[in-house]
Scaffold this motif. Structure first.
Motif, mmCIF file in Angstrom:
data_model
loop_
_atom_site.group_PDB
_atom_site.id
_atom_site.type_symbol
_atom_site.label_atom_id
_atom_site.label_comp_id
_atom_site.label_asym_id
_atom_site.label_seq_id
_atom_site.Cartn_x
_atom_site.Cartn_y
_atom_site.Cartn_z
ATOM 1 N N VAL A 1 -51.633 -25.243 -3.071
ATOM 2 C CA VAL A 1 -50.480 -25.355 -3.935
ATOM 3 C C VAL A 1 -50.169 -26.734 -4.340
ATOM 4 C CG1 VAL A 1 -47.828 -24.922 -4.097
ATOM 5 C CG2 VAL A 1 -49.338 -23.255 -2.720
ATOM 6 N N ARG A 2 -50.081 -26.945 -5.596
ATOM 7 C CA ARG A 2 -49.670 -28.299 -6.000
ATOM 8 C C ARG A 2 -48.690 -28.364 -6.813
ATOM 9 N NH1 ARG A 2 -54.326 -30.970 -9.440
ATOM 10 N NH2 ARG A 2 -52.632 -31.313 -10.896
ATOM 11 N N ILE A 3 -47.510 -29.251 -6.783
ATOM 12 C CA ILE A 3 -46.392 -29.244 -7.577
ATOM 13 C C ILE A 3 -46.602 -30.487 -8.354
ATOM 14 C CG2 ILE A 3 -43.793 -29.063 -7.457
ATOM 15 C CD1 ILE A 3 -44.322 -27.860 -4.564
ATOM 16 N N ALA B 1 -40.744 -24.092 -7.225
ATOM 17 C CA ALA B 1 -41.849 -23.887 -5.984
ATOM 18 C C ALA B 1 -41.685 -22.806 -5.255
ATOM 19 C CB ALA B 1 -42.360 -25.155 -5.391
ATOM 20 N N THR C 1 -51.084 -17.879 -1.145
ATOM 21 C CA THR C 1 -51.193 -18.928 -2.285
ATOM 22 C C THR C 1 -52.008 -20.035 -1.426
ATOM 23 O OG1 THR C 1 -49.145 -19.755 -1.694
ATOM 24 C CG2 THR C 1 -49.301 -18.300 -3.714
ATOM 25 N N LYS D 1 -41.245 -28.141 -14.573
ATOM 26 C CA LYS D 1 -41.992 -28.372 -13.514
ATOM 27 C C LYS D 1 -43.171 -27.522 -13.654
ATOM 28 C CE LYS D 1 -37.978 -29.467 -10.799
ATOM 29 N NZ LYS D 1 -36.925 -29.126 -9.648
ATOM 30 N N THR D 2 -44.338 -27.740 -12.922
ATOM 31 C CA THR D 2 -45.396 -27.087 -12.813
ATOM 32 C C THR D 2 -45.793 -26.574 -11.470
ATOM 33 O OG1 THR D 2 -45.911 -28.464 -14.560
ATOM 34 C CG2 THR D 2 -47.673 -26.940 -13.938
ATOM 35 N N VAL D 3 -46.162 -25.376 -11.071
ATOM 36 C CA VAL D 3 -46.569 -25.100 -9.908
ATOM 37 C C VAL D 3 -48.184 -24.512 -10.036
ATOM 38 C CG1 VAL D 3 -46.535 -23.681 -7.570
ATOM 39 C CG2 VAL D 3 -44.609 -24.644 -8.670
ATOM 40 N N ARG D 4 -49.010 -25.007 -9.485
ATOM 41 C CA ARG D 4 -50.436 -24.512 -9.705
ATOM 42 C C ARG D 4 -50.963 -24.268 -8.253
ATOM 43 N NH1 ARG D 4 -54.989 -26.820 -12.600
ATOM 44 N NH2 ARG D 4 -53.072 -27.889 -14.110
ATOM 45 N N PHE D 5 -51.727 -22.913 -8.115
ATOM 46 C CA PHE D 5 -52.042 -22.580 -6.960
ATOM 47 C C PHE D 5 -53.325 -21.685 -6.978
ATOM 48 C CE2 PHE D 5 -50.633 -18.092 -7.061
ATOM 49 C CZ PHE D 5 -49.374 -18.526 -7.988
ATOM 50 N N THR E 1 -43.832 -32.732 -10.731
ATOM 51 C CA THR E 1 -42.461 -32.611 -11.284
ATOM 52 C C THR E 1 -42.616 -34.091 -11.971
ATOM 53 O OG1 THR E 1 -41.804 -33.978 -9.169
ATOM 54 C CG2 THR E 1 -41.031 -31.486 -9.547
#
Lengths: 258, 334
Positions: free
Chosen positions: B306-308, B289, B303, B249-253, B310
């Motif tokens: 925040v964008r998750i 996340a 933060t 998964k990717t979390v971007r912030f 999946t």
């Protein structure tokens, strides 16, 4: 998981009643066959009956009038038209539409639909024949059939032969268009040999010989003889029975449900 | 297509007895080592799965994957080359009458005579079953209550499709087998059908659903068998399948201040931390996340944005079959 008992469920008989009812509705709502089979036969009886020349006995017709000769022809004609209009076409389209396949996923066997159609058409034929006979007797002074048992036997064999041929067409035709084509290809020569266009008695001898071995060519003398009180000879009855058996076998052998 | 009952013999025998011992309880549908060929074409190759009673089980896969053949074998429309099939313990090749009473089937292509009325078709199908369902409830739930007097030919494609669902459920089946049941339905009708299916499941009906529609599979199915080229390539819950797609998964912030990356890299969930302009991109697995946000909060860093990301069931489909689901079946299959 609750275990299922060994009792084998059977489709309720009421289901067959409902299938017959719906087939009858469909016949009523697409009345081409009713009109072509029943309507035309009764109409022709009335028209021929009203033509004086048709009522005069003729030596070349064995002392009968043209009208007399035409009654069994029109009877066998209506059986053929009803059998051929409702049996192959709709049956093939039921297969095309996946109706037969859909049915075989229910407790009801798909052949019940076929049986329901035959029930409806048999009723339609019986009503038509009763009309033709009644109109001839009541309005045109023809004497009542003298051997009703032989007449019922002849008619039943004619129906069986034509249903069997209709089912065979339904079995081999892949599309309802093809079924209609085959039906016409079978029906018109049959009507020729029945004497519908011109009395068979007046045709060349070799055509008369061929006629004896065609379904309607056999049906007409069998019904005619029964009417005047002679039990029909074995030949036409055997021809009709042979058609019923051979085509019944072919239909069963080649019928596809999907 | 009267097929012989001759099967049951050599290949099916030992498999059947073996698997029965394993899964006697709770299996509404049990398929073991099913194989079906059409001439040289192997449509279904060694497919095995079991569906628990009261479960909604999805069969997902591209066109020609063998989904329909699998269910058609299951309901006794086709006879398998080998393998064993039991529905509520009944072998469709042996006791077809029993199978037809306990199953309700919706086939992909199927029409009815144009000049029959909806009510006439429904009443006829209802009379086929010993213990039919409540018709007014079914027809009402699928918006056909006021169509009973309409001719079949006057129905829209969506209404015809809903009628076909009604007829599949009219026998109050213990197992409903529905092949592409919402094809051609508008979004609202689709949701009505989904509600009905969930309602049925809540009352104990087992549902086998063939679909290529991801949202439908995700929303309805308890488990999904993903089939490709006649084989099951994955069998899991929708979430489980989705996770398999990448496992990551990717979390971007956007952090409020710059910070020591070790705050994140020491977390067990995190596998990598990267920068993308002002943004930080964290990849990992599990409850990524939550772990990231809690760690940042503890470190006193805010933060933003925040964008998750999946992976979805669709990602799983693409990854496992190499095909995109929309190319799989959006064209009408008639």
């Amino acid at each position: 998981m609750s275990t299922l008992a060994v009792t084998r469920p059977r489709a309720p008989l009421a289901a067959f009643g409902n299938m017959v009812l719906n087939e009858a509705r469909l016949a009523w709502r697409q009345p081409a066959g009713v009109i072509a089979g029943a309507g035309v036969a009764v109409l022709l009886v009335v028209i021929f009956g009203e033509i004086p020349a048709f009522r005069a006995p003729s030596a070349s017709l064995g002392g009968y009038s043209a009208f007399d000769i035409y009654i069994p022809i029109l009877m066998s004609f209506s059986i053929a038209v009803i059998a051929f209009t409702y049996l192959p076409g709709p049956l093939v389209s039921y297969r095309e539409l996946g109706i037969l396949r859909r049915l075989s996923t229910t407790p009801v066997p798909a052949y019940w639909l076929l049986a329901a159609q035959i029930v409806v058409q048999t009723c339609l034929m019986v009503v038509t024949l009763a009309l033709v006979v009644t109109v001839s007797i009541v309005f045109f002074g023809i004497s009542a059939p003298k051997d009703p048992a032989a007449m019922v036997l002849s008619i039943a064999l004619t129906m069986a032969a034509l249903f069997a041929i209709g089912l065979t067409i339904a079995a081999v035709a892949r599309t309802s268009g093809a079924a209609r084509g085959l039906m016409a290809a079978a029906l018109y020569p049959m009507m020729f040999f029945s004497g519908l266009y011109y009395p068979v008695q007046l045709m060349p001898a070799f055509i008369q010989d061929i006629s004896k071995y065609t379904p309607l060519g056999a049906a007409v003398p069998a019904i005619g003889d029964s009417w005047v009180g002679q039990f029909p000879p074995a030949q036409p009855l055997l021809v009709l029975a042979a058609y019923a058996l051979v085509f019944g076998f072919l239909a069963k052998r080649f019928f596809r449900w999907e | 297509m009267q097929v012989g009952v001759a099967l049951g013999g050599e290949p099916a025998g030992p498999i059947a007895s073996g698997s029965q011992a394993e899964a006697t309880s709770e299996a509404a549908v049990e398929i073991s080592h099913l194989r079906k060929t059409y001439g040289p074409l192997v449509a279904v190759d060694d497919v095995s799965f079991a569906v628990t009673e009261g479960e909604i089980f999805g069969i997902l896969g591209p066109n020609g994957a063998g989904k329909t053949t699998t269910v058609e074998c299951a309901i006794g429309l086709r006879s398998p080359d080998s393998g064993s099939i039991r529905l509520m313990g009944v072998d469709p090749q042996v006791d077809r009458a029993q199978i037809h009473e306990i199953t309700g089937v919706q086939l992909q292509s199927g029409a009815f005579p144009a000049k029959l009325r909806v009510g006439e078709i429904i009443d006829m199908y209802r009379s086929f079953y010993l213990h039919p369902a409540d018709v007014s409830e079914l027809a009402g739930a699928l918006g056909l209550a006021d169509k009973r007097k309409s001719y079949y030919r006057s129905l829209s494609g969506g209404q015809q499709q809903r009628l076909s669902v009604v007829l599949a459920l009219i026998g109050a089946p213990r197992i409903a087998v529905l092949d592409e049941m919402t094809t051609g339905l508008d979004p609202q009708a689709r949701r009505d059908v989904w509600d009905l299916i969930e309602h049925l499941r809540d009352r104990g009906t087992t549902v086998v659903l063939v679909t290529h529609f991801m949202e439908e599979a995700e929303r309805l199915c308890d488990r999904i068998a993903l089939i490709d080229s006649g084989r099951i390539v994955a069998l899991d819950t929708p979430a489980g399948l989705a996770a398999r797609a990448s496992g990551t998964k990717t979390v971007r912030f956007h952090p409020s201040v710059t910070f020591d990356e070790r705050v994140l890299t020491r977390l067990p969930e995190v596998t990598a931390v990267a920068h993308d302009g002002h943004n930080v991109v964290v990849t990992g697995s599990g409850e990524l996340a939550t772990a990231v946000i809690v760690a940042m909060h503890t470190a006193g860093i805010e933060t933003h944005d925040v964008r998750i990301d999946t992976s979805t069931l669709e990602d799983a489909f693409v990854r496992l079959t190499g095909r995109h689901p929309h190319e799989a079946g959006d064209e009408p299959q008639v």
